[in-house]
Design a protein around this motif. Sequence first.
Motif, PDB file in Angstrom:
ATOM      1  N   LEU A 213       0.869  -1.174   0.000  1.00 38.51           N
ATOM      2  CA  LEU A 213       0.000   0.000   0.000  1.00 38.51           C
ATOM      3  C   LEU A 213       0.902   1.218   0.000  1.00 38.51           C
ATOM      4  O   LEU A 213       1.619   1.482   0.970  1.00 38.51           O
ATOM      5  CB  LEU A 213      -0.898   0.014   1.244  1.00 38.51           C
ATOM      6  N   THR A 214       0.875   1.981  -1.088  1.00 37.28           N
ATOM      7  CA  THR A 214       1.802   3.094  -1.231  1.00 37.28           C
ATOM      8  C   THR A 214       1.134   4.260  -1.939  1.00 37.28           C
ATOM      9  O   THR A 214      -0.066   4.197  -2.267  1.00 37.28           O
ATOM     10  CB  THR A 214       3.067   2.633  -1.986  1.00 37.28           C
ATOM     11  N   ASP A 215       1.891   5.324  -2.161  1.00 38.92           N
ATOM     12  CA  ASP A 215       1.349   6.485  -2.850  1.00 38.92           C
ATOM     13  C   ASP A 215       1.550   6.323  -4.358  1.00 38.92           C
ATOM     14  O   ASP A 215       1.934   5.247  -4.825  1.00 38.92           O
ATOM     15  CB  ASP A 215       1.989   7.768  -2.315  1.00 38.92           C
ATOM     16  N   GLN A 216       1.333   7.401  -5.099  1.00 39.18           N
ATOM     17  CA  GLN A 216       1.410   7.296  -6.554  1.00 39.18           C
ATOM     18  C   GLN A 216       2.797   7.595  -7.097  1.00 39.18           C
ATOM     19  O   GLN A 216       2.981   7.755  -8.294  1.00 39.18           O
ATOM     20  CB  GLN A 216       0.355   8.213  -7.186  1.00 39.18           C
ATOM     21  N   GLY A 217       3.793   7.665  -6.201  1.00 35.02           N
ATOM     22  CA  GLY A 217       5.172   7.761  -6.640  1.00 35.02           C
ATOM     23  C   GLY A 217       5.675   6.392  -7.070  1.00 35.02           C
ATOM     24  O   GLY A 217       4.924   5.425  -7.141  1.00 35.02           O
ATOM     25  N   ALA A 218       6.974   6.318  -7.342  1.00 42.97           N
ATOM     26  CA  ALA A 218       7.567   5.052  -7.786  1.00 42.97           C
ATOM     27  C   ALA A 218       8.281   4.400  -6.622  1.00 42.97           C
ATOM     28  O   ALA A 218       9.501   4.470  -6.489  1.00 42.97           O
ATOM     29  CB  ALA A 218       8.529   5.297  -8.944  1.00 42.97           C
ATOM     30  N   SER A 219       7.538   3.759  -5.748  1.00 40.16           N
ATOM     31  CA  SER A 219       8.143   3.096  -4.597  1.00 40.16           C
ATOM     32  C   SER A 219       9.164   2.067  -5.057  1.00 40.16           C
ATOM     33  O   SER A 219       8.903   1.293  -5.985  1.00 40.16           O
ATOM     34  CB  SER A 219       7.069   2.395  -3.759  1.00 40.16           C
ATOM     35  N   PRO A 220      10.341   2.018  -4.428  1.00 39.89           N
ATOM     36  CA  PRO A 220      11.330   1.015  -4.812  1.00 39.89           C
ATOM     37  C   PRO A 220      10.866  -0.407  -4.548  1.00 39.89           C
ATOM     38  O   PRO A 220      11.480  -1.351  -5.027  1.00 39.89           O
ATOM     39  CB  PRO A 220      12.546   1.372  -3.934  1.00 39.89           C
ATOM     40  N   LEU A 221       9.766  -0.570  -3.796  1.00 32.54           N
ATOM     41  CA  LEU A 221       9.247  -1.907  -3.517  1.00 32.54           C
ATOM     42  C   LEU A 221       8.212  -2.367  -4.540  1.00 32.54           C
ATOM     43  O   LEU A 221       7.759  -3.506  -4.481  1.00 32.54           O
ATOM     44  CB  LEU A 221       8.638  -1.947  -2.113  1.00 32.54           C
ATOM     45  N   GLY A 222       7.842  -1.480  -5.447  1.00 35.17           N
ATOM     46  CA  GLY A 222       6.807  -1.830  -6.417  1.00 35.17           C
ATOM     47  C   GLY A 222       7.136  -3.075  -7.212  1.00 35.17           C
ATOM     48  O   GLY A 222       6.266  -3.900  -7.506  1.00 35.17           O
ATOM     49  N   LYS A 223       8.414  -3.246  -7.545  1.00 34.93           N
ATOM     50  CA  LYS A 223       8.822  -4.389  -8.371  1.00 34.93           C
ATOM     51  C   LYS A 223       8.777  -5.713  -7.619  1.00 34.93           C
ATOM     52  O   LYS A 223       8.800  -6.779  -8.224  1.00 34.93           O
ATOM     53  CB  LYS A 223      10.230  -4.147  -8.906  1.00 34.93           C
ATOM     54  N   LEU A 224       8.717  -5.645  -6.276  1.00 36.65           N
ATOM     55  CA  LEU A 224       8.697  -6.862  -5.468  1.00 36.65           C
ATOM     56  C   LEU A 224       7.289  -7.301  -5.101  1.00 36.65           C
ATOM     57  O   LEU A 224       7.086  -8.437  -4.663  1.00 36.65           O
ATOM     58  CB  LEU A 224       9.493  -6.654  -4.168  1.00 36.65           C
ATOM     59  N   ALA A 225       6.329  -6.426  -5.233  1.00 36.59           N
ATOM     60  CA  ALA A 225       4.986  -6.686  -4.708  1.00 36.59           C
ATOM     61  C   ALA A 225       4.198  -7.647  -5.587  1.00 36.59           C
ATOM     62  O   ALA A 225       4.145  -7.478  -6.812  1.00 36.59           O
ATOM     63  CB  ALA A 225       4.228  -5.383  -4.560  1.00 36.59           C
ATOM     64  N   ARG A 226       3.580  -8.644  -4.951  1.00 35.39           N
ATOM     65  CA  ARG A 226       2.623  -9.506  -5.663  1.00 35.39           C
ATOM     66  C   ARG A 226       1.394  -8.686  -6.042  1.00 35.39           C
ATOM     67  O   ARG A 226       0.865  -8.813  -7.153  1.00 35.39           O
ATOM     68  CB  ARG A 226       2.220 -10.661  -4.750  1.00 35.39           C
ATOM     69  N   HIS A 227       0.941  -7.854  -5.106  1.00 38.11           N
ATOM     70  CA  HIS A 227      -0.178  -6.949  -5.360  1.00 38.11           C
ATOM     71  C   HIS A 227       0.195  -5.575  -4.812  1.00 38.11           C
ATOM     72  O   HIS A 227       0.757  -5.463  -3.718  1.00 38.11           O
ATOM     73  CB  HIS A 227      -1.454  -7.450  -4.683  1.00 38.11           C
ATOM     74  N   CYS A 228      -0.115  -4.543  -5.573  1.00 42.64           N
ATOM     75  CA  CYS A 228       0.254  -3.178  -5.184  1.00 42.64           C
ATOM     76  C   CYS A 228      -0.922  -2.240  -5.428  1.00 42.64           C
ATOM     77  O   CYS A 228      -1.513  -2.241  -6.511  1.00 42.64           O
ATOM     78  CB  CYS A 228       1.469  -2.718  -5.989  1.00 42.64           C
ATOM     79  N   LEU A 229      -1.278  -1.470  -4.406  1.00 40.35           N
ATOM     80  CA  LEU A 229      -2.306  -0.441  -4.533  1.00 40.35           C
ATOM     81  C   LEU A 229      -1.636   0.918  -4.364  1.00 40.35           C
ATOM     82  O   LEU A 229      -1.046   1.192  -3.317  1.00 40.35           O
ATOM     83  CB  LEU A 229      -3.396  -0.625  -3.479  1.00 40.35           C
ATOM     84  N   ARG A 230      -1.718   1.745  -5.399  1.00 38.14           N
ATOM     85  CA  ARG A 230      -1.117   3.084  -5.363  1.00 38.14           C
ATOM     86  C   ARG A 230      -2.241   4.094  -5.125  1.00 38.14           C
ATOM     87  O   ARG A 230      -3.144   4.229  -5.952  1.00 38.14           O
ATOM     88  CB  ARG A 230      -0.381   3.382  -6.662  1.00 38.14           C
ATOM     89  N   LEU A 231      -2.150   4.795  -3.998  1.00 41.07           N
ATOM     90  CA  LEU A 231      -3.247   5.638  -3.550  1.00 41.07           C
ATOM     91  C   LEU A 231      -2.923   7.121  -3.707  1.00 41.07           C
ATOM     92  O   LEU A 231      -1.775   7.533  -3.527  1.00 41.07           O
ATOM     93  CB  LEU A 231      -3.567   5.332  -2.083  1.00 41.07           C
ATOM     94  N   PRO A 232      -3.940   7.948  -4.012  1.00 41.28           N
ATOM     95  CA  PRO A 232      -3.722   9.393  -4.096  1.00 41.28           C
ATOM     96  C   PRO A 232      -3.502   9.970  -2.703  1.00 41.28           C
ATOM     97  O   PRO A 232      -4.222   9.627  -1.762  1.00 41.28           O
ATOM     98  CB  PRO A 232      -5.034   9.902  -4.710  1.00 41.28           C
ATOM     99  N   THR A 233      -2.512  10.837  -2.564  1.00 37.95           N
ATOM    100  CA  THR A 233      -2.176  11.362  -1.232  1.00 37.95           C
ATOM    101  C   THR A 233      -1.952  12.870  -1.244  1.00 37.95           C
ATOM    102  O   THR A 233      -1.248  13.401  -0.388  1.00 37.95           O
ATOM    103  CB  THR A 233      -0.907  10.686  -0.695  1.00 37.95           C
ATOM    104  N   GLN A 234      -2.521  13.569  -2.217  1.00 36.90           N
ATOM    105  CA  GLN A 234      -2.274  15.004  -2.306  1.00 36.90           C
ATOM    106  C   GLN A 234      -2.683  15.699  -1.016  1.00 36.90           C
ATOM    107  O   GLN A 234      -3.817  15.554  -0.549  1.00 36.90           O
ATOM    108  CB  GLN A 234      -3.049  15.619  -3.483  1.00 36.90           C
TER     109      GLN A 234
END
Length: 280
Positions: A213-234
Amino acid sequence: MTSLASAPMGSAVERLRAGVEELSQRDQRVARFCIDHAEEVPFLSAGELAGRLGISGAAITRFSQRVGYDGYPHFQKTVRHDLRATLGLKQPGPQNAVVADFWASERANLENLAALPEQQLLLFAQAIAQARRVWIVGARSSYGLALMAEALLSSFRPRVEAHSADLLLSRPEQFLELTAEDAVLVYTLRRYSRATTQVVTALHERGVTVLLLTDQGASPLGKLARHCLRLPTQGSEAAASVAPFVSVTSLMIVLVARAWKGDHFKQTEALKAEFGVYEY
């Protein structure tokens, strides 16, 4: 030294993008990696970056110097500074605008959650429900989100634990407790925690399912995640919004509770009644 080293000032990535064609073939590989994975650069040593590209650490140092920096640490520091400048946070404005701007940002963030594909949400919740054990990991402010998720989720399924990524790094033997049957639910927001990245990378290497569970940036963990939810955080002021994380966490609780058919919840409520946890 290439003419890129004396190019007009801009972010490190912008300068690389503008001058990448001037570089040698090997330096182009390094430059394109840094352009495409800028969010990872602050977390990668020269040796680690070299390993990803199959070249030597010395080649990374020479690349950094050829594009105008004293060395890789200087280049890395510049990228880190540039990323901090893109967080989208604003300095406080007039007092009479603060409340209205805050609620406008919160409404926009929550409305944007409706764009998340339902199937993606269902698969995320299914992975939480089916795991033998669930660790919930965060660092700094994200650890608060992990604690909240643990308090809610543990009423509906067993073997749920919240962990501070910083503390886990001091006791890595705890990683031995998890196997490929388990999942780690990760909360991380920019500026992404180095400790969280290290912990989750180690767990992923053990076969643990990563749920991000992360924001809409490019988390360095994105490539490892089986499932990833990118949430708006403005955020409307000097802090990113966490309301979308709270909302999606609440939704995950509802979906997991349905998957477990309320059996665990009945048992936990009976225990709470027995020990007088609540006033009524």
